[in-house]
Design a protein around this motif. Structure first.
Motif, PDB file in Angstrom:
ATOM      1  N   SER A  61       3.960  10.393  -3.246  1.00 52.00           N
ATOM      2  CA  SER A  61       5.333  10.044  -2.881  1.00 52.00           C
ATOM      3  C   SER A  61       5.351   8.967  -1.809  1.00 52.00           C
ATOM      4  O   SER A  61       4.550   8.998  -0.874  1.00 52.00           O
ATOM      5  CB  SER A  61       6.074  11.283  -2.379  1.00 52.00           C
ATOM      6  OG  SER A  61       7.324  10.946  -1.824  1.00 52.00           O
ATOM      7  N   CYS A  62       6.295   8.050  -1.928  1.00 55.91           N
ATOM      8  CA  CYS A  62       6.502   7.034  -0.894  1.00 55.91           C
ATOM      9  C   CYS A  62       7.642   7.443   0.027  1.00 55.91           C
ATOM     10  O   CYS A  62       7.429   7.823   1.166  1.00 55.91           O
ATOM     11  CB  CYS A  62       6.783   5.677  -1.516  1.00 55.91           C
ATOM     12  SG  CYS A  62       7.111   4.370  -0.306  1.00 55.91           S
ATOM     13  N   CYS A  63       8.867   7.399  -0.472  1.00 62.53           N
ATOM     14  CA  CYS A  63      10.039   7.644   0.371  1.00 62.53           C
ATOM     15  C   CYS A  63      10.058   9.065   0.939  1.00 62.53           C
ATOM     16  O   CYS A  63      10.210   9.258   2.145  1.00 62.53           O
ATOM     17  CB  CYS A  63      11.310   7.384  -0.437  1.00 62.53           C
ATOM     18  SG  CYS A  63      12.832   7.653   0.485  1.00 62.53           S
ATOM     19  N   ILE A  64       9.899  10.061   0.081  1.00 62.76           N
ATOM     20  CA  ILE A  64       9.925  11.450   0.552  1.00 62.76           C
ATOM     21  C   ILE A  64       8.712  11.724   1.441  1.00 62.76           C
ATOM     22  O   ILE A  64       8.817  12.377   2.478  1.00 62.76           O
ATOM     23  CB  ILE A  64       9.967  12.431  -0.631  1.00 62.76           C
ATOM     24  CG1 ILE A  64      11.267  12.252  -1.421  1.00 62.76           C
ATOM     25  CG2 ILE A  64       9.828  13.868  -0.149  1.00 62.76           C
ATOM     26  CD1 ILE A  64      12.531  12.516  -0.621  1.00 62.76           C
TER      27      ILE A  64
ATOM     28  N   TRP B 104       0.814  -1.223   0.000  1.00 58.30           N
ATOM     29  CA  TRP B 104       0.000   0.000   0.000  1.00 58.30           C
ATOM     30  C   TRP B 104       0.842   1.265   0.000  1.00 58.30           C
ATOM     31  O   TRP B 104       0.418   2.313  -0.517  1.00 58.30           O
ATOM     32  CB  TRP B 104      -1.001   0.001   1.164  1.00 58.30           C
ATOM     33  CG  TRP B 104      -0.471   0.296   2.547  1.00 58.30           C
ATOM     34  CD1 TRP B 104      -0.137  -0.618   3.487  1.00 58.30           C
ATOM     35  CD2 TRP B 104      -0.264   1.576   3.151  1.00 58.30           C
ATOM     36  NE1 TRP B 104       0.284   0.005   4.638  1.00 58.30           N
ATOM     37  CE2 TRP B 104       0.206   1.357   4.465  1.00 58.30           C
ATOM     38  CE3 TRP B 104      -0.435   2.889   2.722  1.00 58.30           C
ATOM     39  CZ2 TRP B 104       0.516   2.389   5.341  1.00 58.30           C
ATOM     40  CZ3 TRP B 104      -0.130   3.931   3.597  1.00 58.30           C
ATOM     41  CH2 TRP B 104       0.345   3.676   4.886  1.00 58.30           C
ATOM     42  N   ARG B 105       2.042   1.179   0.530  1.00 56.93           N
ATOM     43  CA  ARG B 105       2.931   2.344   0.518  1.00 56.93           C
ATOM     44  C   ARG B 105       3.291   2.770  -0.902  1.00 56.93           C
ATOM     45  O   ARG B 105       3.654   3.920  -1.136  1.00 56.93           O
ATOM     46  CB  ARG B 105       4.217   2.035   1.289  1.00 56.93           C
ATOM     47  CG  ARG B 105       4.057   1.967   2.794  1.00 56.93           C
ATOM     48  CD  ARG B 105       3.962   3.333   3.413  1.00 56.93           C
ATOM     49  NE  ARG B 105       3.976   3.277   4.864  1.00 56.93           N
ATOM     50  CZ  ARG B 105       3.768   4.332   5.640  1.00 56.93           C
ATOM     51  NH1 ARG B 105       3.526   5.512   5.114  1.00 56.93           N
ATOM     52  NH2 ARG B 105       3.782   4.212   6.954  1.00 56.93           N
ATOM     53  N   LEU B 106       3.207   1.830  -1.863  1.00 57.98           N
ATOM     54  CA  LEU B 106       3.547   2.117  -3.255  1.00 57.98           C
ATOM     55  C   LEU B 106       2.301   2.318  -4.111  1.00 57.98           C
ATOM     56  O   LEU B 106       2.379   2.292  -5.344  1.00 57.98           O
ATOM     57  CB  LEU B 106       4.405   0.981  -3.824  1.00 57.98           C
ATOM     58  CG  LEU B 106       5.766   0.778  -3.148  1.00 57.98           C
ATOM     59  CD1 LEU B 106       6.471  -0.458  -3.689  1.00 57.98           C
ATOM     60  CD2 LEU B 106       6.643   2.009  -3.310  1.00 57.98           C
ATOM     61  N   ASP B 107       1.166   2.556  -3.466  1.00 56.00           N
ATOM     62  CA  ASP B 107      -0.102   2.798  -4.158  1.00 56.00           C
ATOM     63  C   ASP B 107      -0.472   4.271  -4.007  1.00 56.00           C
ATOM     64  O   ASP B 107      -0.807   4.717  -2.907  1.00 56.00           O
ATOM     65  CB  ASP B 107      -1.196   1.910  -3.561  1.00 56.00           C
ATOM     66  CG  ASP B 107      -2.530   2.044  -4.290  1.00 56.00           C
ATOM     67  OD1 ASP B 107      -2.697   2.997  -5.076  1.00 56.00           O
ATOM     68  OD2 ASP B 107      -3.408   1.192  -4.066  1.00 56.00           O
TER      69      ASP B 107
END
Length: 378
Positions: free
Chosen positions: A195-198, A185-188
């Motif tokens: 944004s995921c990482c930032i 879900w973090r990449l959805d």
């Protein structure tokens, strides 16, 4: 004085952060957790509420149910503040509804999924004069607060270089498998935002850079890494920071730093000295000066600032960690609710979450426009 009545949205049995918030809320004996909605499935929520020994009548089906039934209770029993610990896409609608119904709010970061949503919350909070905290957890560490105070007092002189790094490796085992990265879900974007990482850890580093220095970042230039063409979310990035023409810095964030756990490091250098702090060794603040031996400052000692000492709960030599850091933030929020705030920066406010959302969007824009300088101000 009676304890502050606290409700919680999310943070149930499967939550990674739920226990952090519950322990933090109980740390200074300021709050009483009275109920909430711990899971989208009411049966699971009820079961979890029973585990916490809460009144089952205050384990609600959803937020609408909570608001409707809490309104029927005497003022002395109603929830005064609600913590929002749900996935990112639910932060805005839940926080908005809570503000509209007169609640104080504690919200996980990122504040929302878009800057425009964050501006709506900002306007509502100002209109209602509610207390609204965004849990940039690491600002609660005593030695981070000591770092902030020392920089403010000029102990390292004029700041000239800022270096913040936040490295994790948890996405690395997932990102190289197409099915796994599609199921995270973090990449959805529909759940996490753009944004995921930032958005997840880079905003911590951004917030910390401004928090400890007391300065505002004026421009950024970003270079992000998505690794695979079918992955819509950044998982690594480097951002150049410009506080002014003479004061510059760098922000490095990654979730594919293989083998790293939670390597958050903050370094600030002035013309008279430098300070360095590492989240994985949070009880040590390194003070560097030219022609002098390295000094290592630790929490609980009289040489620390009053702000640092307020958040120190044990004698020197007894390690304190992330539960204590979040506990200090909850303590600051409690003092704000009671109108007893003593220190600037006692808890991260909605304005900090608003700036975090601006940073996310400006970072992505800088990258997509060809790695160009973008002004932070609207």
């Amino acid at each position: 004085m009676s304890k502050i009545k606290l409700g919680i949205l999310g943070g149930g049995e499967d939550s990674l952060i739920g226990i952090l918030h519950r322990v933090a809320a109980n740390m200074f004996d300021q709050y009483e957790i009275v109920g909430g909605v711990f899971d989208v499935k009411h049966e699971k929520s009820l079961k979890f509420g029973e585990k916490l020994q809460l009144d089952q009548s205050r384990i609600y089906k959803d937020l609408d149910d909570l608001i409707q039934n809490e309104a029927r209770l005497p003022d002395t029993e109603k929830m005064q503040v609600v913590s929002v610990l749900t996935p990112n896409f639910l932060h805005f609608p839940m926080a908005k509804k809570l503000l509209e119904n007169g609640y104080n709010v504690i919200c996980e970061k990122p504040l929302t999924t878009t800057y425009d949503e964050a501006k709506v919350l900002d306007e509502l909070q100002k209109k209602n004069n509610s207390i609204f905290a965004v849990t940039y957890t690491y600002t609660g560490y005593p030695m981070v607060r000591q770092m902030k105070t020392m920089i403010q007092n000029g102990e390292i002189g004029q700041v000239q270089k800022v270096d913040v790094q936040y490295y994790q490796g948890w996405i690395n085992p997932l990102i190289h498998d197409k099915e796994k990265r599609a199921a995270t879900w973090r990449l959805d974007p529909d759940i996490s935002g753009i944004s995921c990482c930032i958005g997840d850890i880079g905003t911590h580093a951004f917030n910390m850079a401004e928090y400890v220095t007391g300065m505002q970042i004026s421009e950024i230039l970003a270079d992000l890494n998505y690794l695979y063409e079918d992955n819509p979310m950044d998982i690594d990035g480097t951002v150049l920071l410009r506080f002014s023409d003479k004061i510059k810095g760098v922000l490095r964030a990654s979730q594919i730093a293989t083998g790293e756990e939670n390597n958050f490091t903050v370094k600030v250098y002035g013309d008279k000295g430098g300070l360095k702090w590492e989240q994985e060794n949070p009880n040590y603040l390194y003070f560097l000066k030219e022609d002098q031996a390295l000094q290592v400052l630790k929490p609980g000692h009289a040489y620390n600032s009053d702000f640092s000492l307020e958040g120190t709960k044990l004698p020197p030599g007894h390690p304190e960690g992330i539960f204590d850091s979040m506990g200090n933030i909850y303590f600051g929020i409690a003092n704000a609710i009671k109108n007893e705030i003593k220190f600037d920066g006692a808890y991260p406010q909605l304005k900090d979450g608003l700036k975090g959302m601006s940073f996310i969007e400006k970072t992505v824009a800088s990258h997509k426009q060809g790695n160009v300088w973008v002004k932070m101000q609207d």
